[in-house]
Design a protein around this motif. Structure first.
Motif, PDB file in Angstrom:
ATOM      1  N   HIS A 242       3.217   4.117  -8.495  1.00 52.07           N
ATOM      2  CA  HIS A 242       2.698   4.089  -9.871  1.00 52.07           C
ATOM      3  C   HIS A 242       1.434   4.911 -10.015  1.00 52.07           C
ATOM      4  O   HIS A 242       0.987   5.159 -11.129  1.00 52.07           O
ATOM      5  CB  HIS A 242       2.422   2.647 -10.295  1.00 52.07           C
ATOM      6  N   VAL A 243       0.841   5.334  -8.887  1.00 55.98           N
ATOM      7  CA  VAL A 243      -0.410   6.094  -8.916  1.00 55.98           C
ATOM      8  C   VAL A 243      -0.156   7.582  -8.669  1.00 55.98           C
ATOM      9  O   VAL A 243      -0.498   8.420  -9.489  1.00 55.98           O
ATOM     10  CB  VAL A 243      -1.421   5.531  -7.891  1.00 55.98           C
ATOM     11  N   CYS A 244       0.477   7.907  -7.516  1.00 58.96           N
ATOM     12  CA  CYS A 244       0.662   9.328  -7.160  1.00 58.96           C
ATOM     13  C   CYS A 244       2.064   9.854  -7.439  1.00 58.96           C
ATOM     14  O   CYS A 244       2.322  11.044  -7.265  1.00 58.96           O
ATOM     15  CB  CYS A 244       0.297   9.559  -5.697  1.00 58.96           C
ATOM     16  N   CYS A 245       2.982   8.985  -7.846  1.00 61.31           N
ATOM     17  CA  CYS A 245       4.355   9.341  -8.247  1.00 61.31           C
ATOM     18  C   CYS A 245       5.252   9.820  -7.108  1.00 61.31           C
ATOM     19  O   CYS A 245       6.338  10.318  -7.360  1.00 61.31           O
ATOM     20  CB  CYS A 245       4.351  10.380  -9.369  1.00 61.31           C
TER      21      CYS A 245
ATOM     22  N   GLU B 175      -3.131   3.561  -2.281  1.00 62.97           N
ATOM     23  CA  GLU B 175      -3.419   2.600  -3.355  1.00 62.97           C
ATOM     24  C   GLU B 175      -2.485   1.394  -3.255  1.00 62.97           C
ATOM     25  O   GLU B 175      -1.314   1.528  -2.886  1.00 62.97           O
ATOM     26  CB  GLU B 175      -3.238   3.255  -4.724  1.00 62.97           C
ATOM     27  N   THR B 176      -2.997   0.228  -3.584  1.00 61.75           N
ATOM     28  CA  THR B 176      -2.172  -0.975  -3.631  1.00 61.75           C
ATOM     29  C   THR B 176      -1.427  -1.002  -4.955  1.00 61.75           C
ATOM     30  O   THR B 176      -2.030  -0.859  -6.017  1.00 61.75           O
ATOM     31  CB  THR B 176      -3.040  -2.232  -3.494  1.00 61.75           C
TER      32      THR B 176
ATOM     33  N   ALA C 268       0.866  -1.180   0.000  1.00 58.79           N
ATOM     34  CA  ALA C 268       0.000   0.000   0.000  1.00 58.79           C
ATOM     35  C   ALA C 268       0.901   1.228   0.000  1.00 58.79           C
ATOM     36  O   ALA C 268       1.822   1.339   0.819  1.00 58.79           O
ATOM     37  CB  ALA C 268      -0.908   0.003   1.218  1.00 58.79           C
ATOM     38  N   CYS C 269       0.662   2.153  -0.910  1.00 61.26           N
ATOM     39  CA  CYS C 269       1.438   3.387  -0.958  1.00 61.26           C
ATOM     40  C   CYS C 269       1.206   4.139   0.358  1.00 61.26           C
ATOM     41  O   CYS C 269       0.061   4.335   0.767  1.00 61.26           O
ATOM     42  CB  CYS C 269       1.006   4.243  -2.139  1.00 61.26           C
ATOM     43  N   PRO C 270       2.289   4.569   1.025  1.00 61.30           N
ATOM     44  CA  PRO C 270       2.124   5.290   2.290  1.00 61.30           C
ATOM     45  C   PRO C 270       1.539   6.693   2.110  1.00 61.30           C
ATOM     46  O   PRO C 270       1.151   7.320   3.087  1.00 61.30           O
ATOM     47  CB  PRO C 270       3.549   5.353   2.850  1.00 61.30           C
TER      48      PRO C 270
END
Length: 64
Positions: free
Chosen positions: A36-39, A16-17, A10-12
Motif C-alpha cells: 500500500h506504500v511502495c506498490c 513499512e508496516t 513489513a513490506c519486504p
C-alpha cells in the motif's frame, strides 16, 4: 458475521508496516498483494489451522 481478521506485515521492499485483511473462510491460500506504500508485489501465504488460527507469511518476489 464476525469481522475478517487482519495481519500486520513489513513490506519486504520498503520496510513499512502494512495491514492485510485476511479472508479466513477460504482456508489455506497464496496470492500476490501490492504494498500500500511502495506498490511493489508481495507474495502472501495464508494458513488456517484446525482451530481457525490464521498464520500469514509474506515475502518479495525476488526472494523466491
Amino acid at each position: 458475521m464476525p469481522p475478517l481478521p487482519t495481519a500486520d506485515i513489513a513490506c519486504p521492499y520498503c520496510g513499512e508496516t502494512i495491514t492485510l485483511v485476511v479472508d479466513d473462510s477460504a482456508g489455506d491460500q497464496q496470492y500476490i498483494e501490492d504494498c500500500h506504500v511502495c506498490c511493489k508485489p508481495i507474495e502472501v501465504r495464508v494458513s488456517v489451522d484446525e482451530d481457525g488460527a490464521v498464520d500469514v507469511v509474506a515475502w518479495g518476489q525476488d526472494d523466491a
